[in-house]
Design an enzyme around this catalytic site. Sequence first.
Site, mmCIF file in Angstrom:
data_model
loop_
_atom_site.group_PDB
_atom_site.id
_atom_site.type_symbol
_atom_site.label_atom_id
_atom_site.label_comp_id
_atom_site.label_asym_id
_atom_site.label_seq_id
_atom_site.Cartn_x
_atom_site.Cartn_y
_atom_site.Cartn_z
ATOM 1 N N GLU A 57 -8.421 0.726 -3.247
ATOM 2 C CA GLU A 57 -9.280 0.769 -2.057
ATOM 3 C C GLU A 57 -10.206 1.956 -2.197
ATOM 4 O O GLU A 57 -9.765 3.057 -2.547
ATOM 5 C CB GLU A 57 -8.425 1.014 -0.807
ATOM 6 C CG GLU A 57 -7.992 -0.220 -0.111
ATOM 7 C CD GLU A 57 -7.176 0.138 1.127
ATOM 8 O OE1 GLU A 57 -7.440 1.166 1.773
ATOM 9 O OE2 GLU A 57 -6.252 -0.617 1.415
ATOM 10 N N ARG B 166 -9.381 8.305 -1.608
ATOM 11 C CA ARG B 166 -10.382 8.754 -0.638
ATOM 12 C C ARG B 166 -11.273 9.824 -1.249
ATOM 13 O O ARG B 166 -10.874 10.546 -2.161
ATOM 14 C CB ARG B 166 -9.682 9.346 0.593
ATOM 15 C CG ARG B 166 -8.925 8.342 1.442
ATOM 16 C CD ARG B 166 -8.292 9.077 2.623
ATOM 17 N NE ARG B 166 -9.283 9.810 3.375
ATOM 18 C CZ ARG B 166 -9.929 9.348 4.456
ATOM 19 N NH1 ARG B 166 -9.634 8.172 4.930
ATOM 20 N NH2 ARG B 166 -10.829 10.094 5.062
ATOM 21 N N HIS C 45 0.945 6.134 2.020
ATOM 22 C CA HIS C 45 1.728 7.026 2.879
ATOM 23 C C HIS C 45 2.863 7.728 2.136
ATOM 24 O O HIS C 45 3.349 8.758 2.590
ATOM 25 C CB HIS C 45 2.219 6.287 4.125
ATOM 26 C CG HIS C 45 1.074 5.929 5.026
ATOM 27 N ND1 HIS C 45 0.284 6.877 5.639
ATOM 28 C CD2 HIS C 45 0.548 4.732 5.370
ATOM 29 C CE1 HIS C 45 -0.658 6.279 6.331
ATOM 30 N NE2 HIS C 45 -0.527 4.979 6.186
ATOM 31 N N HIS D 210 -5.457 3.839 -1.932
ATOM 32 C CA HIS D 210 -6.807 4.201 -1.472
ATOM 33 C C HIS D 210 -7.144 5.594 -2.003
ATOM 34 O O HIS D 210 -6.531 6.580 -1.593
ATOM 35 C CB HIS D 210 -6.801 4.178 0.064
ATOM 36 C CG HIS D 210 -8.136 4.468 0.693
ATOM 37 N ND1 HIS D 210 -8.342 4.362 2.055
ATOM 38 C CD2 HIS D 210 -9.329 4.853 0.185
ATOM 39 C CE1 HIS D 210 -9.594 4.676 2.335
ATOM 40 N NE2 HIS D 210 -10.215 4.992 1.219
ATOM 41 N N HIS E 48 -4.081 -4.146 7.647
ATOM 42 C CA HIS E 48 -4.147 -3.044 8.598
ATOM 43 C C HIS E 48 -3.299 -3.323 9.849
ATOM 44 O O HIS E 48 -3.612 -4.225 10.618
ATOM 45 C CB HIS E 48 -5.583 -2.691 9.022
ATOM 46 C CG HIS E 48 -5.667 -1.289 9.544
ATOM 47 N ND1 HIS E 48 -6.090 -0.223 8.782
ATOM 48 C CD2 HIS E 48 -5.315 -0.776 10.734
ATOM 49 C CE1 HIS E 48 -6.011 0.881 9.485
ATOM 50 N NE2 HIS E 48 -5.546 0.567 10.677
ATOM 51 N N GLU F 270 -11.222 -9.041 2.945
ATOM 52 C CA GLU F 270 -9.969 -8.699 3.615
ATOM 53 C C GLU F 270 -10.321 -8.512 5.080
ATOM 54 O O GLU F 270 -11.133 -7.649 5.419
ATOM 55 C CB GLU F 270 -9.362 -7.423 3.015
ATOM 56 C CG GLU F 270 -8.044 -7.056 3.698
ATOM 57 C CD GLU F 270 -7.311 -5.896 3.025
ATOM 58 O OE1 GLU F 270 -7.378 -5.766 1.789
ATOM 59 O OE2 GLU F 270 -6.687 -5.111 3.757
ATOM 60 N N ASN G 119 0.854 -1.192 0.000
ATOM 61 C CA ASN G 119 0.000 0.000 0.000
ATOM 62 C C ASN G 119 0.895 1.250 0.000
ATOM 63 O O ASN G 119 1.707 1.439 0.904
ATOM 64 C CB ASN G 119 -0.891 -0.043 1.256
ATOM 65 C CG ASN G 119 -1.829 1.152 1.344
ATOM 66 O OD1 ASN G 119 -1.414 2.285 1.122
ATOM 67 N ND2 ASN G 119 -3.074 0.915 1.691
ATOM 68 N N ARG H 4 -7.099 12.977 0.175
ATOM 69 C CA ARG H 4 -6.102 13.416 1.162
ATOM 70 C C ARG H 4 -4.674 13.022 0.772
ATOM 71 O O ARG H 4 -3.728 13.734 1.049
ATOM 72 C CB ARG H 4 -6.476 12.761 2.497
ATOM 73 C CG ARG H 4 -5.569 13.043 3.621
ATOM 74 C CD ARG H 4 -5.860 12.128 4.791
ATOM 75 N NE ARG H 4 -7.167 12.369 5.366
ATOM 76 C CZ ARG H 4 -7.695 11.612 6.340
ATOM 77 N NH1 ARG H 4 -7.022 10.575 6.807
ATOM 78 N NH2 ARG H 4 -8.879 11.878 6.831
ATOM 79 N N THR I 269 -8.091 4.138 7.941
ATOM 80 C CA THR I 269 -9.319 3.341 8.043
ATOM 81 C C THR I 269 -9.413 2.731 9.438
ATOM 82 O O THR I 269 -8.501 2.051 9.873
ATOM 83 C CB THR I 269 -9.301 2.209 6.984
ATOM 84 O OG1 THR I 269 -8.856 2.756 5.756
ATOM 85 C CG2 THR I 269 -10.667 1.598 6.818
HETATM 86 N N1 PXP Z 1 -5.963 -2.742 4.106
HETATM 87 C C1 PXP Z 1 -6.899 -1.770 4.214
HETATM 88 C C2 PXP Z 1 -8.280 -2.090 3.769
HETATM 89 C C3 PXP Z 1 -6.570 -0.486 4.687
HETATM 90 O O1 PXP Z 1 -7.520 0.453 4.767
HETATM 91 C C4 PXP Z 1 -5.236 -0.234 5.055
HETATM 92 C C5 PXP Z 1 -4.879 1.127 5.560
HETATM 93 O O2 PXP Z 1 -4.934 2.042 4.531
HETATM 94 C C6 PXP Z 1 -4.293 -1.251 4.907
HETATM 95 C C7 PXP Z 1 -4.687 -2.509 4.462
HETATM 96 C C8 PXP Z 1 -2.853 -1.042 5.226
HETATM 97 O O3 PXP Z 1 -2.702 -0.757 6.574
HETATM 98 P P1 PXP Z 1 -1.267 -0.331 7.125
HETATM 99 O O4 PXP Z 1 -0.928 0.953 6.451
HETATM 100 O O5 PXP Z 1 -1.481 -0.216 8.584
HETATM 101 O O6 PXP Z 1 -0.319 -1.418 6.734
#
Ligand code: PXP
Length: 248
Positions: free
Chosen positions: A79, A54, A10, A52, A201, A160, A7, A58, A110
């Site tokens: 996402e 949004r 960030h 993601h 997550h 998931e 992901n 953001r 999330t």
């Molecule tokens: N899966 C989903 C559905 C999420 O919303 C997130 C956070 O954006 C993640 C995975 C990844 O989470 P993390 O950044 O804590 O690894």
Amino acid sequence: MTKLGVNIDHSATLRQARYRECLDNKEVIIEPNPIEIALLAEKAGADSITAHLREDRRHIVDADIYALREKITTKLNLEMACNENVLNVALDVVPDYVCLVPENRAEVTTEGGLDVITNYDKTKKVSDALTEKGVVVSIFIDPDEKQIEYAKKMNAPVIELHTGAYANAWGNKQKRLIELERLKRAAEFAKSIGLTVNSGHGINYQNVKELLGAFNFNELNIGHTIICRSLVVGIEKAVAEMKSLING
Ligand code: PXP
């Protein structure tokens, strides 16, 4: 073998901290470039790239999703919340996977799984529209049997499981093992009714092995810890280290 979805949200958060107002200005060197991060993550072994989009844009913006679709060579996992505006982007881009998540404006990230019981009709409508386009739909839910049953009823082939409660219980062994058992049971139940089971997550370098010891997830979606580690060792090494933990 469990796959790794990286992901990249960030990396876009960092970019937006400086360049939010001038993303289209060709004179400006915009950094970091989330697409470059995605391509390096793929080179290091990522099986898919997750972003993601949004409603408030953001971090990831529409142009990122189009660029990812064009440039990455693995799978694109978008996402998104059940929101018409983002759905239109998804129907236009046609990612390989869409993971439906809840969203609220005040959250830092999330916070919980999607409540597919309360939001059944709305979620099903979005899921059906995406399925019709050939997108594989996944639903991000808490490890709860009722939620899993409703996800199945919706005809989404993948769920998931939200691993946040487990990750947050680190430091409290009793609570952590309860959450781990909850995930294990939920995943086994989901598999037994024919669902493909991913999780995500809060998964990090410290907890990933124990999590995989509880259940052999199809794919883990991991963002924060990999982007953090990449600040120290670079994104390729950060992804490779996670891949090697996952593959044992
Ligand atoms: N899966 C989903 C559905 C999420 O919303 C997130 C956070 O954006 C993640 C995975 C990844 O989470 P993390 O950044 O804590 O690894």
